[in-house]
Scaffold this motif. Sequence first.
Motif, mmCIF file in Angstrom:
data_model
loop_
_atom_site.group_PDB
_atom_site.id
_atom_site.type_symbol
_atom_site.label_atom_id
_atom_site.label_comp_id
_atom_site.label_asym_id
_atom_site.label_seq_id
_atom_site.Cartn_x
_atom_site.Cartn_y
_atom_site.Cartn_z
ATOM 1 N N VAL A 70 0.830 -1.207 0.000
ATOM 2 C CA VAL A 70 0.000 0.000 0.000
ATOM 3 C C VAL A 70 0.858 1.248 0.000
ATOM 4 O O VAL A 70 0.613 2.190 -0.751
ATOM 5 N N TRP A 71 1.893 1.286 0.830
ATOM 6 C CA TRP A 71 2.759 2.457 0.888
ATOM 7 C C TRP A 71 3.394 2.748 -0.473
ATOM 8 O O TRP A 71 3.450 3.895 -0.901
ATOM 9 N N THR A 72 3.871 1.708 -1.125
ATOM 10 C CA THR A 72 4.503 1.891 -2.433
ATOM 11 C C THR A 72 3.546 2.549 -3.405
ATOM 12 O O THR A 72 3.903 3.496 -4.122
ATOM 13 N N ARG A 73 2.318 2.063 -3.440
ATOM 14 C CA ARG A 73 1.329 2.594 -4.387
ATOM 15 C C ARG A 73 0.925 4.017 -4.023
ATOM 16 O O ARG A 73 0.781 4.867 -4.902
ATOM 17 N N VAL A 74 0.749 4.281 -2.742
ATOM 18 C CA VAL A 74 0.362 5.622 -2.314
ATOM 19 C C VAL A 74 1.486 6.616 -2.601
ATOM 20 O O VAL A 74 1.229 7.742 -3.044
ATOM 21 N N ILE A 75 2.725 6.208 -2.378
ATOM 22 C CA ILE A 75 3.860 7.098 -2.661
ATOM 23 C C ILE A 75 3.891 7.467 -4.141
ATOM 24 O O ILE A 75 4.094 8.640 -4.509
ATOM 25 N N ARG A 76 3.662 6.497 -5.010
ATOM 26 C CA ARG A 76 3.643 6.802 -6.450
ATOM 27 C C ARG A 76 2.515 7.770 -6.789
ATOM 28 O O ARG A 76 2.692 8.696 -7.580
ATOM 29 N N GLU A 77 1.358 7.540 -6.184
ATOM 30 C CA GLU A 77 0.225 8.429 -6.431
ATOM 31 C C GLU A 77 0.530 9.845 -5.945
ATOM 32 O O GLU A 77 0.223 10.835 -6.628
ATOM 33 N N ILE A 78 1.141 9.964 -4.774
ATOM 34 C CA ILE A 78 1.532 11.281 -4.255
ATOM 35 C C ILE A 78 2.486 11.973 -5.223
ATOM 36 O O ILE A 78 2.330 13.159 -5.545
ATOM 37 N N MET A 79 3.469 11.227 -5.711
ATOM 38 C CA MET A 79 4.489 11.834 -6.567
ATOM 39 C C MET A 79 3.917 12.294 -7.907
ATOM 40 O O MET A 79 4.214 13.392 -8.382
ATOM 41 N N VAL A 80 3.057 11.472 -8.497
ATOM 42 C CA VAL A 80 2.447 11.864 -9.774
ATOM 43 C C VAL A 80 1.500 13.048 -9.575
ATOM 44 O O VAL A 80 1.503 14.010 -10.353
ATOM 45 N N ALA A 81 0.690 13.005 -8.520
ATOM 46 C CA ALA A 81 -0.253 14.098 -8.254
ATOM 47 C C ALA A 81 0.478 15.405 -8.002
ATOM 48 O O ALA A 81 0.086 16.466 -8.508
ATOM 49 N N ALA A 82 1.568 15.336 -7.225
ATOM 50 C CA ALA A 82 2.334 16.545 -6.912
ATOM 51 C C ALA A 82 3.058 17.078 -8.148
ATOM 52 O O ALA A 82 3.134 18.291 -8.366
ATOM 53 N N ARG A 83 3.587 16.172 -8.964
ATOM 54 C CA ARG A 83 4.297 16.606 -10.162
ATOM 55 C C ARG A 83 3.346 17.293 -11.145
ATOM 56 O O ARG A 83 3.681 18.291 -11.771
ATOM 57 N N ASP B 189 -4.738 0.247 -14.301
ATOM 58 C CA ASP B 189 -4.002 1.513 -14.209
ATOM 59 C C ASP B 189 -2.651 1.265 -13.559
ATOM 60 O O ASP B 189 -2.573 0.654 -12.485
ATOM 61 N N THR B 190 -1.600 1.739 -14.204
ATOM 62 C CA THR B 190 -0.248 1.526 -13.695
ATOM 63 C C THR B 190 0.497 2.844 -13.567
ATOM 64 O O THR B 190 0.156 3.840 -14.208
ATOM 65 N N ASP C 5 -1.262 -7.834 -7.780
ATOM 66 C CA ASP C 5 0.009 -8.169 -7.140
ATOM 67 C C ASP C 5 1.219 -7.609 -7.888
ATOM 68 O O ASP C 5 2.327 -7.598 -7.335
ATOM 69 N N LEU C 6 1.044 -7.155 -9.120
ATOM 70 C CA LEU C 6 2.168 -6.587 -9.866
ATOM 71 C C LEU C 6 2.608 -5.268 -9.234
ATOM 72 O O LEU C 6 1.775 -4.427 -8.880
ATOM 73 N N ASP C 7 3.906 -5.081 -9.102
ATOM 74 C CA ASP C 7 4.441 -3.906 -8.414
ATOM 75 C C ASP C 7 4.006 -2.595 -9.057
ATOM 76 O O ASP C 7 3.816 -1.585 -8.367
ATOM 77 N N ASP C 8 3.871 -2.573 -10.391
ATOM 78 C CA ASP C 8 3.584 -1.316 -11.086
ATOM 79 C C ASP C 8 2.092 -0.991 -11.165
ATOM 80 O O ASP C 8 1.722 0.081 -11.644
ATOM 81 N N VAL C 9 1.251 -1.901 -10.727
ATOM 82 C CA VAL C 9 -0.201 -1.704 -10.851
ATOM 83 C C VAL C 9 -0.730 -0.889 -9.673
ATOM 84 O O VAL C 9 -0.488 -1.221 -8.513
ATOM 85 N N GLN C 10 -1.464 0.163 -9.998
ATOM 86 C CA GLN C 10 -2.082 1.005 -8.972
ATOM 87 C C GLN C 10 -3.523 0.578 -8.683
ATOM 88 O O GLN C 10 -3.985 0.638 -7.555
ATOM 89 N N ALA C 11 -4.260 0.213 -9.735
ATOM 90 C CA ALA C 11 -5.669 -0.144 -9.556
ATOM 91 C C ALA C 11 -6.119 -1.046 -10.697
ATOM 92 O O ALA C 11 -5.633 -0.926 -11.823
ATOM 93 N N VAL C 12 -7.053 -1.943 -10.388
ATOM 94 C CA VAL C 12 -7.675 -2.816 -11.384
ATOM 95 C C VAL C 12 -9.185 -2.610 -11.295
ATOM 96 O O VAL C 12 -9.777 -2.731 -10.221
#
Length: 241
Positions: free
Chosen positions: A24-37, A100-101, A226-233
Amino acid sequence: MAGHSKWANIQHRKGRQDEKRGKVWTRVIREIMVAARQGGGDLSINPRLRLAVEKAKAANMPADTIKRNIDKATGNLEGVNYEEIRYEGYGIGGAAVIVDTMTDNRVRTVAEVRHVFSKYGGSMGTEGSVAFQFRHCGQLILAPGTSEEAVMEVALEAGAEDIVPDEDGAIEVLTGPGQFEAVKIALEAAGLKPEVAEVTMRAENTIPLAGDDAARMQKIIDMLEDLDDVQAVYHNAEITG
C-alpha cells in the motif's frame, strides 16, 4: 433502479488490501508523486494530491515520508519519474478489465500485464477497447443499514449525481470527479462515513460469474493487483461464490 450487490465484493477487496498492506505504501507514494508533479505540492489547490495524502495517512504513513515524496515530485529533492499508463483487456466470460499503472519502465510493465492476462485465461485489448463500458466518477458506498433518506438529502445537496440503493442494503453515491470531495466532506460532517470513497472507473453494466469462472476471474484480478507497477484494477465482473 437498485444496483447490483456490491457488499461482498467490497469486503473481499478490503480483505485483499489488508493482506497486501506492505504494498500500500509503495502505491500511495507513487500516487503522491504523480499528483504533486502534475498539480504542484500545495494541498489546498491540488485535490488529487489531497486525496493521495488522505490515503497515505489512512495507511499510517509518517508525515515526514509524505512530505519527502511531495518534495521529490516537485523538484526539491531528487526522485524517480513515474509515468501513468492504462491497459485494457478481457477476463473470463468477456468481462472487461482496466489496469491503471505507474511505472518507470513501460516495457517491463506491459510485459508483466500481458503475461497475467495470457497465463490466466484473459487477453489484452487495444486502447479504448473496454473503457467505454466504464464511467469515470466519484463513488462513495455506505454500509447496509444506513438511512437512504439521510444520505439522499445530504449528498444531493452537496452535488451528488445519483443515489443507488444496492440489493444488499448498501447505498452507493455517485458524483462527478470534481464534486467527489465536496460530497465526501458533507457526508462525513453529517455523521455518514462511507466504507469506500474513491474516484474510480465504475462499470456501467456487470457480467455475473459464478463457480469456476468466478474463481478464474478472481485469479486474474489478484495477479494483476500483485504486480508492483499496478495502482488499480477495475472490472465489470460480478463475482459470486
